[in-house]
Design a protein around this motif. Structure first.
Motif, PDB file in Angstrom:
ATOM      1  N   VAL A 276       0.835  -1.200   0.000  1.00 56.12           N
ATOM      2  CA  VAL A 276       0.000   0.000   0.000  1.00 56.12           C
ATOM      3  C   VAL A 276       0.873   1.256   0.000  1.00 56.12           C
ATOM      4  O   VAL A 276       1.831   1.363   0.767  1.00 56.12           O
ATOM      5  CB  VAL A 276      -0.942   0.000   1.220  1.00 56.12           C
ATOM      6  CG1 VAL A 276      -1.599   1.357   1.392  1.00 56.12           C
ATOM      7  CG2 VAL A 276      -1.995  -1.078   1.061  1.00 56.12           C
ATOM      8  N   ARG A 277       0.532   2.188  -0.870  1.00 50.51           N
ATOM      9  CA  ARG A 277       1.204   3.485  -0.909  1.00 50.51           C
ATOM     10  C   ARG A 277       0.346   4.599  -0.315  1.00 50.51           C
ATOM     11  O   ARG A 277       0.873   5.596   0.181  1.00 50.51           O
ATOM     12  CB  ARG A 277       1.582   3.840  -2.354  1.00 50.51           C
ATOM     13  CG  ARG A 277       2.589   2.896  -2.973  1.00 50.51           C
ATOM     14  CD  ARG A 277       3.303   3.539  -4.158  1.00 50.51           C
ATOM     15  NE  ARG A 277       2.399   3.802  -5.260  1.00 50.51           N
ATOM     16  CZ  ARG A 277       2.195   2.969  -6.285  1.00 50.51           C
ATOM     17  NH1 ARG A 277       2.820   1.799  -6.314  1.00 50.51           N
ATOM     18  NH2 ARG A 277       1.381   3.279  -7.267  1.00 50.51           N
ATOM     19  N   TYR A 278      -0.978   4.417  -0.377  1.00 48.02           N
ATOM     20  CA  TYR A 278      -1.906   5.416   0.171  1.00 48.02           C
ATOM     21  C   TYR A 278      -2.845   4.692   1.132  1.00 48.02           C
ATOM     22  O   TYR A 278      -3.691   3.906   0.700  1.00 48.02           O
ATOM     23  CB  TYR A 278      -2.704   6.088  -0.956  1.00 48.02           C
ATOM     24  CG  TYR A 278      -1.840   6.761  -1.991  1.00 48.02           C
ATOM     25  CD1 TYR A 278      -1.438   8.086  -1.836  1.00 48.02           C
ATOM     26  CD2 TYR A 278      -1.403   6.058  -3.110  1.00 48.02           C
ATOM     27  CE1 TYR A 278      -0.628   8.693  -2.777  1.00 48.02           C
ATOM     28  CE2 TYR A 278      -0.588   6.662  -4.053  1.00 48.02           C
ATOM     29  CZ  TYR A 278      -0.205   7.978  -3.885  1.00 48.02           C
ATOM     30  OH  TYR A 278       0.610   8.574  -4.810  1.00 48.02           O
ATOM     31  N   LEU A 279      -2.682   4.946   2.417  1.00 48.01           N
ATOM     32  CA  LEU A 279      -3.469   4.266   3.438  1.00 48.01           C
ATOM     33  C   LEU A 279      -4.295   5.296   4.207  1.00 48.01           C
ATOM     34  O   LEU A 279      -3.751   6.237   4.791  1.00 48.01           O
ATOM     35  CB  LEU A 279      -2.566   3.507   4.408  1.00 48.01           C
ATOM     36  CG  LEU A 279      -3.253   2.805   5.582  1.00 48.01           C
ATOM     37  CD1 LEU A 279      -4.232   1.745   5.083  1.00 48.01           C
ATOM     38  CD2 LEU A 279      -2.235   2.192   6.528  1.00 48.01           C
ATOM     39  N   ILE A 280      -5.619   5.101   4.188  1.00 50.23           N
ATOM     40  CA  ILE A 280      -6.537   5.993   4.897  1.00 50.23           C
ATOM     41  C   ILE A 280      -7.467   5.133   5.755  1.00 50.23           C
ATOM     42  O   ILE A 280      -8.234   4.326   5.219  1.00 50.23           O
ATOM     43  CB  ILE A 280      -7.366   6.850   3.926  1.00 50.23           C
ATOM     44  CG1 ILE A 280      -6.450   7.707   3.057  1.00 50.23           C
ATOM     45  CG2 ILE A 280      -8.343   7.731   4.692  1.00 50.23           C
ATOM     46  CD1 ILE A 280      -7.189   8.501   1.986  1.00 50.23           C
ATOM     47  N   LEU A 281      -7.387   5.300   7.061  1.00 46.83           N
ATOM     48  CA  LEU A 281      -8.277   4.616   7.998  1.00 46.83           C
ATOM     49  C   LEU A 281      -8.956   5.676   8.853  1.00 46.83           C
ATOM     50  O   LEU A 281      -8.280   6.432   9.559  1.00 46.83           O
ATOM     51  CB  LEU A 281      -7.498   3.646   8.903  1.00 46.83           C
ATOM     52  CG  LEU A 281      -6.664   2.554   8.221  1.00 46.83           C
ATOM     53  CD1 LEU A 281      -5.946   1.717   9.277  1.00 46.83           C
ATOM     54  CD2 LEU A 281      -7.534   1.674   7.345  1.00 46.83           C
ATOM     55  N   GLU A 282     -10.274   5.713   8.791  1.00 48.95           N
ATOM     56  CA  GLU A 282     -11.024   6.700   9.558  1.00 48.95           C
ATOM     57  C   GLU A 282     -11.975   6.000  10.515  1.00 48.95           C
ATOM     58  O   GLU A 282     -12.810   5.187  10.090  1.00 48.95           O
ATOM     59  CB  GLU A 282     -11.798   7.634   8.622  1.00 48.95           C
ATOM     60  CG  GLU A 282     -10.877   8.469   7.725  1.00 48.95           C
ATOM     61  CD  GLU A 282     -11.624   9.508   6.912  1.00 48.95           C
ATOM     62  OE1 GLU A 282     -12.867   9.400   6.860  1.00 48.95           O
ATOM     63  OE2 GLU A 282     -10.987  10.414   6.352  1.00 48.95           O
ATOM     64  N   SER A 283     -11.796   6.280  11.802  1.00 53.72           N
ATOM     65  CA  SER A 283     -12.660   5.757  12.871  1.00 53.72           C
ATOM     66  C   SER A 283     -12.570   4.250  13.021  1.00 53.72           C
ATOM     67  O   SER A 283     -13.471   3.631  13.582  1.00 53.72           O
ATOM     68  CB  SER A 283     -14.120   6.184  12.636  1.00 53.72           C
ATOM     69  OG  SER A 283     -14.227   7.596  12.563  1.00 53.72           O
ATOM     70  N   VAL A 284     -11.504   3.643  12.520  1.00 53.51           N
ATOM     71  CA  VAL A 284     -11.264   2.217  12.733  1.00 53.51           C
ATOM     72  C   VAL A 284     -10.358   2.086  13.953  1.00 53.51           C
ATOM     73  O   VAL A 284      -9.209   2.517  13.913  1.00 53.51           O
ATOM     74  CB  VAL A 284     -10.601   1.562  11.499  1.00 53.51           C
ATOM     75  CG1 VAL A 284     -10.377   0.076  11.742  1.00 53.51           C
ATOM     76  CG2 VAL A 284     -11.461   1.771  10.268  1.00 53.51           C
ATOM     77  N   ARG A 285     -10.864   1.503  15.027  1.00 49.05           N
ATOM     78  CA  ARG A 285     -10.135   1.505  16.291  1.00 49.05           C
ATOM     79  C   ARG A 285      -8.802   0.758  16.177  1.00 49.05           C
ATOM     80  O   ARG A 285      -8.737  -0.376  15.726  1.00 49.05           O
ATOM     81  CB  ARG A 285     -10.991   0.890  17.405  1.00 49.05           C
ATOM     82  CG  ARG A 285     -10.444   1.158  18.798  1.00 49.05           C
ATOM     83  CD  ARG A 285     -11.442   0.814  19.878  1.00 49.05           C
ATOM     84  NE  ARG A 285     -11.670  -0.624  19.949  1.00 49.05           N
ATOM     85  CZ  ARG A 285     -12.789  -1.228  19.584  1.00 49.05           C
ATOM     86  NH1 ARG A 285     -13.799  -0.505  19.107  1.00 49.05           N
ATOM     87  NH2 ARG A 285     -12.931  -2.538  19.689  1.00 49.05           N
ATOM     88  N   MET A 286      -7.742   1.439  16.607  1.00 45.36           N
ATOM     89  CA  MET A 286      -6.399   0.873  16.566  1.00 45.36           C
ATOM     90  C   MET A 286      -5.609   1.536  17.694  1.00 45.36           C
ATOM     91  O   MET A 286      -4.991   2.577  17.510  1.00 45.36           O
ATOM     92  CB  MET A 286      -5.750   1.141  15.207  1.00 45.36           C
ATOM     93  CG  MET A 286      -4.359   0.593  15.049  1.00 45.36           C
ATOM     94  SD  MET A 286      -3.668   0.872  13.390  1.00 45.36           S
ATOM     95  CE  MET A 286      -3.784   2.650  13.268  1.00 45.36           C
ATOM     96  N   GLU A 287      -5.639   0.947  18.860  1.00 46.97           N
ATOM     97  CA  GLU A 287      -5.079   1.607  20.034  1.00 46.97           C
ATOM     98  C   GLU A 287      -3.563   1.704  19.992  1.00 46.97           C
ATOM     99  O   GLU A 287      -2.966   2.509  20.696  1.00 46.97           O
ATOM    100  CB  GLU A 287      -5.554   0.893  21.294  1.00 46.97           C
ATOM    101  CG  GLU A 287      -7.067   0.995  21.482  1.00 46.97           C
ATOM    102  CD  GLU A 287      -7.561   0.280  22.718  1.00 46.97           C
ATOM    103  OE1 GLU A 287      -6.721  -0.326  23.407  1.00 46.97           O
ATOM    104  OE2 GLU A 287      -8.768   0.341  22.982  1.00 46.97           O
ATOM    105  N   ASP A 288      -2.928   0.862  19.193  1.00 49.71           N
ATOM    106  CA  ASP A 288      -1.497   0.958  18.973  1.00 49.71           C
ATOM    107  C   ASP A 288      -1.243   0.756  17.485  1.00 49.71           C
ATOM    108  O   ASP A 288      -2.072   0.192  16.776  1.00 49.71           O
ATOM    109  CB  ASP A 288      -0.740  -0.092  19.793  1.00 49.71           C
ATOM    110  CG  ASP A 288       0.747   0.237  19.914  1.00 49.71           C
ATOM    111  OD1 ASP A 288       1.147   1.292  19.375  1.00 49.71           O
ATOM    112  OD2 ASP A 288       1.494  -0.538  20.531  1.00 49.71           O
ATOM    113  N   PHE A 289      -0.114   1.209  17.026  1.00 53.71           N
ATOM    114  CA  PHE A 289       0.188   1.100  15.610  1.00 53.71           C
ATOM    115  C   PHE A 289       0.226  -0.352  15.179  1.00 53.71           C
ATOM    116  O   PHE A 289       0.846  -1.194  15.822  1.00 53.71           O
ATOM    117  CB  PHE A 289       1.534   1.756  15.308  1.00 53.71           C
ATOM    118  CG  PHE A 289       1.414   3.072  14.610  1.00 53.71           C
ATOM    119  CD1 PHE A 289       1.244   4.239  15.332  1.00 53.71           C
ATOM    120  CD2 PHE A 289       1.446   3.146  13.235  1.00 53.71           C
ATOM    121  CE1 PHE A 289       1.127   5.456  14.693  1.00 53.71           C
ATOM    122  CE2 PHE A 289       1.331   4.360  12.582  1.00 53.71           C
ATOM    123  CZ  PHE A 289       1.169   5.514  13.320  1.00 53.71           C
TER     124      PHE A 289
END
Length: 455
Positions: A276-289
């Motif tokens: 992936v070169r363009y990664l967009i995550l909105e409101s997807v819970r991810m408490e750590d990277f």
């Protein structure tokens, strides 16, 4: 050494050996459930499911007693020998040593392929029609011209190995998604406890749609020989964790997931998207990277908005080493730590609004391409020396509004701007009355002051 010959050189005495694809049947929809032995019995006839999802009729060989594929018109089976897996759920071709082969076509019958009606390898034949049937089974929506193109582009040298790999991936993807659909509710019971029967049905339907979308993007591997750029963009309306899949979507270069449900968590979903070169995550819970992000070697745009994300020292260090980034957007996350950005030499835009940080990210002075930095709504009270090492001729817009800047910080910013060169392009925006500058500077948006008011 393997040598292939053209069809015209095939001795007349060499027979065309049976290929398992020739025994596929099209009545899968009417099949009953498998019994404990893996058989699906209809009118005293036994049918089994192969790893590629196809069904064949089987009967015992009268000589060896082993199960073989057979045609409905046959009294004695003539197809490849078959055996079940350890769970007796799917069946595989069997070689003379009893080894299992995970393919829809017997490996002994498919060792080489060359264009033309058939090919030969050590007296073994394979028909192009059989290869085409397998390709169409993998990609049922593929037009005829694309089928021929796929065979020519992807299967010209080693058709068997490529088809076996793709068939394994297809089966694995279907089975893992099937398990995810079954386990989704039980794994997250609290997220659906208040839903009505209609709401539960809606949740299941949305998960099934997501599953179908993933299978559709897997089928797009055909286009561009599997190496073309593809985008996977979707809204997530269901709750729970996204599926963890073993299949790798290596041709997907843009991934956009927007959650409309606050109970969606990322899990290890990103493991399947290494390129992936363009990664967009909105409101997807991810408490750590997600560790998978650090493995995306060509990542250029990283947008993680509203993901409940916190930075630890180790994840901040890992983030700082993504040197390919040109845009980093972590707005609306309780990061706690300001990510260091000094190694991101191509970084042009940095968005850290409302991230619960109390300092300016280190390394900004080493980024000549940086043009925009949004640090609004944080807890920044002190400004370090690094900010004033940025050349005043750099075309940089820095927004520090809604931060509790201290008196010393405000004085240092004012001094930096007032003593800038005539060619100054740096602009620092703060609250209307937060900087100790004269009235003309406060009311001006011109480059003479470098301070823009809220108005």
């Amino acid at each position: 050494m393997i040598v292939s010959e053209s069809a015209s050189q095939v001795p007349a005495t060499v027979p065309m050996l049976p290929v398992l694809a020739d025994f596929w049947i099209s009545a899968a929809a009417a099949m009953p459930a498998a019994d404990a032995q893996g058989f699906r019995i209809i009118k005293q006839r036994r049918y089994i499911e192969l790893t590629d999802g196809h069904f064949v009729q089987v009967a015992k060989d009268p000589v060896t007693g082993d199960w073989r594929a057979m045609l409905a018109s046959e009294l004695v089976p003539s197809g490849p020998f078959l055996m079940p897996d350890q769970h007796r759920r799917y069946w595989y071709p069997k070689d003379s040593n009893g080894a299992q082969k995970h393919t829809g076509v017997d490996e002994d019958d498919v060792e080489a392929f060359a264009p033309g009606p058939s090919s030969v390898l050590s007296g073994r034949l394979i028909s192009q029609a059989s290869v085409e049937r397998r390709v169409r089974a993998l990609y049922p929506e593929l037009p005829d011209d694309k089928v021929i193109g796929f065979i020519g582009d992807r299967l010209h040298s080693d058709p068997h190995s490529v088809l076996v790999r793709l068939e394994k991936e297809s089966v694995a993807l279907r089975e893992e998604l099937k398990d995810w659909l079954v386990n989704a509710r039980s794994a997250h019971p609290g997220s659906e406890s208040g839903l009505s029967a209609e709401g539960l049905a809606s949740q299941r339907q949305k998960r099934e749609q997501f599953s179908q979308d993933l299978q559709a993007i897997w089928c797009e591997s055909v286009s561009g020989q599997g190496f073309a750029d593809h985008s996977f963009s979707t809204f997530i309306d269901f709750s729970g964790e996204l599926p963890h899949l073993s299949v790798r979507f290596e041709w997907v270069t843009e991934l956009v997931l927007t959650a409309r449900n606050i109970d969606v968590s990322l899990g290890r979903f990103l493991d399947s998207f290494p390129n992936v070169r363009y990664l967009i995550l909105e409101s997807v819970r991810m408490e750590d990277f997600s560790p998978a992000i650090f493995q995306m070697r060509d990542l250029q745009h990283l947008t993680l908005n509203g993901n409940s994300l916190r930075l630890s020292e180790s994840s901040a260090e890992g983030l700082s080493r993504i040197e390919t980034l040109t845009l980093l957007d972590l707005r609306d996350n309780p990061l706690g730590l300001a990510p260091p950005v000094g190694f991101m030499q191509g970084l042009r835009e940095l968005f850290l609004r409302d991230c619960a940080i109390d300092e300016i990210p280190s390394g900004m002075e080493r980024l000549p391409a940086l043009t925009r930095v949004d640090l609004r709504e944080n807890e920044i009270a002190i400004v370090g020396d690094e900010l004033f090492d940025i050349p005043d001729t750099q075309n940089l817009h820095l927004d520090l509004r809604d931060n509790p800047l201290g008196v010393v910080a405000r004085q240092r910013i004012t001094h930096y701007l007032e003593n800038a060169s005539l060619d100054r392009k740096v602009q620092i925006r703060s609250d209307e009355d937060s900087l100790d500058v004269d009235d003309s500077s406060e009311s001006s948006d011109s480059s003479d002051s470098g301070v823009e008011s809220d108005t």
